[in-house]
Design a protein around this motif. Structure first.
Motif, PDB file in Angstrom:
ATOM      1  N   PRO A 100       0.817  -1.213   0.000  1.00 50.71           N
ATOM      2  CA  PRO A 100       0.000   0.000   0.000  1.00 50.71           C
ATOM      3  C   PRO A 100       0.853   1.265   0.000  1.00 50.71           C
ATOM      4  N   ASN A 101       0.478   2.214  -0.857  1.00 54.92           N
ATOM      5  CA  ASN A 101       1.218   3.469  -0.947  1.00 54.92           C
ATOM      6  C   ASN A 101       0.472   4.614  -0.276  1.00 54.92           C
ATOM      7  N   ILE A 102      -0.515   4.273   0.541  1.00 54.46           N
ATOM      8  CA  ILE A 102      -1.327   5.306   1.181  1.00 54.46           C
ATOM      9  C   ILE A 102      -0.692   5.733   2.515  1.00 54.46           C
ATOM     10  N   PRO A 103      -0.835   7.002   2.897  1.00 51.57           N
ATOM     11  CA  PRO A 103      -0.226   7.483   4.142  1.00 51.57           C
ATOM     12  C   PRO A 103      -0.705   6.727   5.380  1.00 51.57           C
ATOM     13  N   GLU A 104      -1.893   6.161   5.304  1.00 54.80           N
ATOM     14  CA  GLU A 104      -2.445   5.449   6.464  1.00 54.80           C
ATOM     15  C   GLU A 104      -1.615   4.228   6.862  1.00 54.80           C
TER      16      GLU A 104
END
Length: 418
Positions: free
Chosen positions: A374-378
């Motif tokens: 995953p490349n999401i900040p979360e």
């Protein structure tokens, strides 16, 4: 963060004037703004040492073809490079183009430091997993260059085949240990904080992926799936595997590599980065898909590296041209593969590399069935608790496994929702 419409509009406007001139960009020393007309006819690219030499010829060709010079600035790949980019771009400094991992993308977009990359018809030349990795909220921001993932590496002198399931693999490995021919049934790199990256294929096989996805394939941070029955089953398995010596938090990545290279295990979860050590040690090995631990396929993370264009480049069109039409060429991706050893992201280049090296083909086949990390900040909220909980379960210090996993999931959810 959504892409600002003016960023896209800038590329469209730039296209109209390309025939007249490829104009100014941030091209002097990294961290300085261009001050002369000569600087306005250059691009600055931050690149790691493994790729700098291989890009010299293509940079010279771009200058000859387009009249825009390309300055290659070597930077040590990693967090410092990433953080310098985030700090410098908003001030109008830094490079026009940067090499980076796709898992940096969420941070880059969140800080407004990268521009969309217009792949056009070339998008079809890359695998789905590579394109998904370079996409954020439906917009593509990078040109994929290389892929890497783990697979099962089997010592063929200790195991002549790979069992169909993970439980069968563990049993086969334990039989080899019982015979005195090995020390470990299987080696999984871990360390004191565990290693969720290497354990993730087993977790997904038991039905506990991290996040759900939207219709366009992007990860949805509002759909946390790590908990539930699958997660609880995985937590119980971690306790079981810890007691059986299948997972050991004393086995760091370096120890795992060295012990397998010493012939002390029939199986190991490993990426291609360890193969030179195995070759040097004279280990005969095969590379296979990771067997299922549950009812679902064991799905590894895939890491993708690529080139991003600065949102503040004053020559965005030239930067996009260099990235897409020059760095996206088959010969360039093959040269970068030769330099760094990572399988090319461009499908045609991958096919050539696979025909020359069966290890590339084997790891690539496993990776094509994987999912982008995953490349999401979360993900920051996930890493905070994930490894520590896994380590406690492996060491049987977490108490009730299901309760420990549920508590971890609740903390992750709380951090995501704020």
């Amino acid at each position: 963060m959504k892409v600002e419409s003016r960023a896209v509009a800038g590329l469209v406007v730039g296209a109209a004037v390309l025939a007249v001139s490829l104009t100014a960009c941030s091209g002097d020393e990294p961290g300085s703004a261009p001050t002369t007309s000569k600087a306005s006819q250059s691009l600055t690219v931050w690149v790691d040492a493994n790729r700098a030499e291989e890009l010299k010829d293509i940079a010279q060709q771009f200058e000859a073809d387009r009249g825009v010079s390309v300055k290659l600035v070597q930077k040590e790949y990693g967090d410092v490079m990433k953080e310098d980019f985030v700090k410098q771009v908003p001030t109008g400094k830094g490079p026009d183009v940067i090499i980076g991992g796709h898992d940096w993308l969420g941070l880059f977009v969140q800080n407004g430091v990268v521009a969309p990359v217009e792949l056009g018809d070339k998008a079809g030349d890359f695998s789905d997993v590579a394109l998904r990795a370079m996409t954020y909220e439906g917009t593509t921001y990078g040109l994929p260059v290389s892929l890497e993932n783990i697979a099962l590496v089997r010592n063929t002198a200790l195991a002549d085949s790979t069992p169909a399931t993970w439980d069968e693999l563990v049993a086969a490995g334990q039989a080899v240990v019982a015979s005195g021919a090995a020390t470990y049934p299987v080696i999984i790199p871990s360390g004191q904080e565990s290693d969720p990256y290497h354990l993730y294929p087993l977790q997904t096989s038991l039905g506990a992926p991290l996040f759900g996805t939207t219709e366009d394939g992007a990860y949805d941070p509002d759909d946390l799936l790590i908990g539930g029955t699958g997660g609880e089953e995985f937590a119980a398995k971690l306790v079981e595997w810890g007691k059986a010596g299948v997972v050991n938090t004393n086995i760091t990545g370096d120890i795992a590599r060295d012990e397998f290279a010493a012939g002390k295990a029939p199986f190991m979860l490993s990426g291609p980065w360890n193969l030179p050590a195995f070759d040097e040690a004279g280990i005969e090995y095969a590379i296979d898909a990771i067997p299922q631990a549950g009812q679902l396929p064991a799905t590894p993370f895939v890491g993708v590296q690529g080139f991003f264009v600065s949102a503040k480049s004053r020559n965005a069109l030239a930067a996009n041209e260099f990235v897409v039409n020059y760095l996206g060429r088959e010969d360039v991706q093959l040269a970068l593969f030769e330099a760094g050893g990572r399988p090319p992201a461009l499908t045609s280049a991958f096919e050539v590399a696979s025909s020359q090296d069966p290890n590339v083909a084997a790891f690539g086949e496993v990776g094509l069935a994987g999912v982008p990390m995953p490349n999401i900040p979360e993900m920051g909220a996930v890493w905070n608790y994930w490894g520590a909980t896994e380590a406690a379960l492996v060491n049987d210090t977490a108490g009730d496994p299901a309760a420990a996993w549920t508590d971890m999931t609740a903390k992750i959810q709380a951090d995501i929702t704020g």
